[in-house]
Write a protein that holds these residues in place. Structure first.
Motif, short mmCIF file in Angstrom:
data_model
loop_
_atom_site.label_atom_id
_atom_site.label_comp_id
_atom_site.label_asym_id
_atom_site.label_seq_id
_atom_site.Cartn_x
_atom_site.Cartn_y
_atom_site.Cartn_z
N LEU A 96 64.84 31.82 25.00
CA LEU A 96 64.46 30.76 24.11
C LEU A 96 63.10 30.82 23.50
N SER A 139 71.97 18.68 26.58
CA SER A 139 72.29 20.03 25.99
C SER A 139 70.84 20.69 26.15
N LEU A 159 74.47 23.59 21.66
CA LEU A 159 73.90 25.16 22.07
C LEU A 159 73.02 25.64 21.01
N GLU A 161 68.84 26.03 20.84
CA GLU A 161 68.26 27.51 20.98
C GLU A 161 67.19 27.57 19.98
N ARG A 179 62.77 20.73 21.62
CA ARG A 179 64.10 20.89 21.94
C ARG A 179 64.97 19.83 21.68
N ARG A 185 73.31 32.49 28.35
CA ARG A 185 73.46 31.03 28.02
C ARG A 185 74.49 30.75 27.01
N PHE A 221 76.64 27.56 28.74
CA PHE A 221 76.40 26.31 28.19
C PHE A 221 77.81 25.38 27.83
N ASN A 268 70.42 24.12 28.67
CA ASN A 268 70.02 25.30 27.88
C ASN A 268 68.62 25.99 28.56
#
Length: 458
Positions: free
Chosen positions: A453, A141, A381, A385, A392, A153, A157, A145
């Motif tokens: 991001l 994931s 997702l 973000e 992340r 995005r 995704f 991303n």
């Protein structure tokens, strides 16, 4: 090694990210999604396939109820360990290398399951396999991303992520067609297909340019972005001029799990954990319990009970596809709030009606499951973000660990409610949890649509 905090460094980082943000979804990005999606498909398959093999194993190995429960739980416990462990590893050694390790781990344990000789051996193999499975999804994931700009995005995704519920459904198909003719080992043979992906994986998939830049490897990051730009132009896309935005001075910090509970990230972490628990308590409780309800409480034949359970899964997949296509326009915060509220309506309706027949349940309960499934499958997702590159994979892994907690809590809650209060109040409890999820989203969630991001998480 992290890059220095000099102005020149931040300028280099900002230019790289600006170039990456405006790259369209061309063939190479689609290929990355297909390769990772294929691995995730069989990741989902391995999660559920043991449920279809278990009736045969109980007879063949003369397993007790306790042993059966331990084998089924071993995989989920391994997933919890993998989600926590590999998120941290991915921050240190990179997304691509970590993904290779997790895929090789769950494939090798799939081979081991073929040669399991007892309940204890199967339990050990499923636990280790779960470590790989639990690590693959959150790291994948984060990886997916980090390649895509803010405006596209969500759709990019989630069209990858929808493969997970499809993989769960495929486990049922394989069980239905393979078990009667080839036995339980055939199910694990099918799970070996990811092994075919590990050879081209390294060649076809570059490392995340955002992770490379965060580690100070600007030449490597530039090479990846340049490759994606050339691929887009070669396939007829026109690249817009990059819009350079300032990059936070914190971008080069080392990964530290304690930052998940500091500053702006504390609120985000607690909010995400609450959403993971709310949605998976209800949905896993429904999907695992409904077939038993149809058989034991309404007296339906096993085949009919399984078919009714399949209706719930199928409606959930259809809702997931719709969510993938629409969420970039609607937004995450608004979508989640509406989904939780919508799910509460059929659950309260079943309470009011008393859930007195299988027809009531099969017509109404899947509506709640479908609404919440759009939240469940897209939380990867949203989690990715809300954290910076240095956190992340770690933050997504920690969050998805609460998925396992919710998945365990749902069936326990069902059993307790039925024995103590009755069927209709199970749906009442689930409605309350859905309303709690709506409240958490409405008051604490952050909107992320159409933002890079770096804008979202300094």
């Amino acid at each position: 090694m992290t890059h220095s905090a000099s102005p020149q460094t931040h300028t280099t980082d900002a230019v790289l990210l600006a170039r990456l943000e405006r790259i369209p979804v061309a063939r190479r990005l689609t290929l990355i999604r297909v390769v990772i999606g294929s691995a995730t498909f069989f990741d989902a398959y391995t999660v559920l396939v043991i449920a279809f093999a278990m009736p045969h194993l109980v007879t063949e190995w003369n397993l007790s109820t306790a042993q059966t429960g331990m084998i089924l739980s071993a995989g989920y416990l391994g997933q919890l360990v993998g989600a926590l462990f590999f998120g941290s590893i991915a921050e240190r050694i990179g997304r691509r290398t970590t993904l290779l390790i997790t895929i090789l781990l769950f494939v090798s344990m799939d081979v081991a399951c073929l040669f399991a000789w007892s309940g204890t051996s199967m339990m050990v193999f499923r636990f280790v396999q779960g470590i790989g499975t639990g690590g693959e999804v959150p790291v994948a994931s984060a990886y997916i991303n980090e390649f895509v700009g803010g405006r596209k995005r969500g759709r990019f995704f989630l069209l990858y992520e929808v493969i997970f519920p499809v993989g769960l459904m495929f486990a049922g198909v394989a069980g239905y067609f393979l078990l009667p003719h080839f036995g339980w080992r055939a199910l694990f043979v099918v799970g070996l297909i990811p092994a075919l992906l590990t050879v081209p994986l390294r060649r076809l998939m570059p490392e995340s340019p955002r992770w490379l830049a965060a580690r100070g490897r600007f030449d490597d990051a530039d090479a990846v972005v340049t490759m994606l730009e050339h691929d887009a132009v070669r396939h007829g896309h026109t690249l817009a001029e990059p819009v350079v935005k300032p990059v936070s001075a914190q971008a080069g910090k080392r990964s530290d799990w304690r930052e998940l509970f500091q500053g702006v990230y504390l609120r985000r972490t607690l909010m995400l954990w609450a959403l993971w628990v709310c949605v998976y308590t209800v949905n896993n409780g429904l999907i695992t319990w409904l077939p038993t309800l149809y058989k034991q409480f309404f007296g339906l034949p096993v085949q009919t009970a399984v078919y009714y359970g399949w209706i719930t899964s199928a409606v959930g997949v259809a809702a997931s596809v719709f969510c993938a296509l629409a969420i970039d326009r609607v937004g995450r915060r608004r979508w989640y709030t509406i989904a939780f509220l919508v799910a509460a309506v059929p659950l309260l309706a079943l309470t009011a009606l008393g859930a007195t027949s299988a027809t009531q349940v099969v017509l109404i309960a899947p509506l709640a499951y479908a609404a919440l499934q759009t939240v469940a499958f897209s939380l990867y997702l949203y989690s990715a973000e809300l954290y910076p590159t240095r956190l992340r994979a770690l933050g997504t892994g920690f969050g998805s660990a609460w998925l396992r907690a919710g998945s365990s809590l749902g069936p326990l809650l069902v059993a307790w409610m039925i024995s103590g209060l009755g069927i209709r109040y199970v749906f009442t409890a689930f409605a309350v949890i859905s309303l709690l999820g709506a409240a958490v989203t409405a008051f604490f969630a952050l909107e992320t649509k159409n933002k890079s991001l770096e804008e979202l998480a300094p």
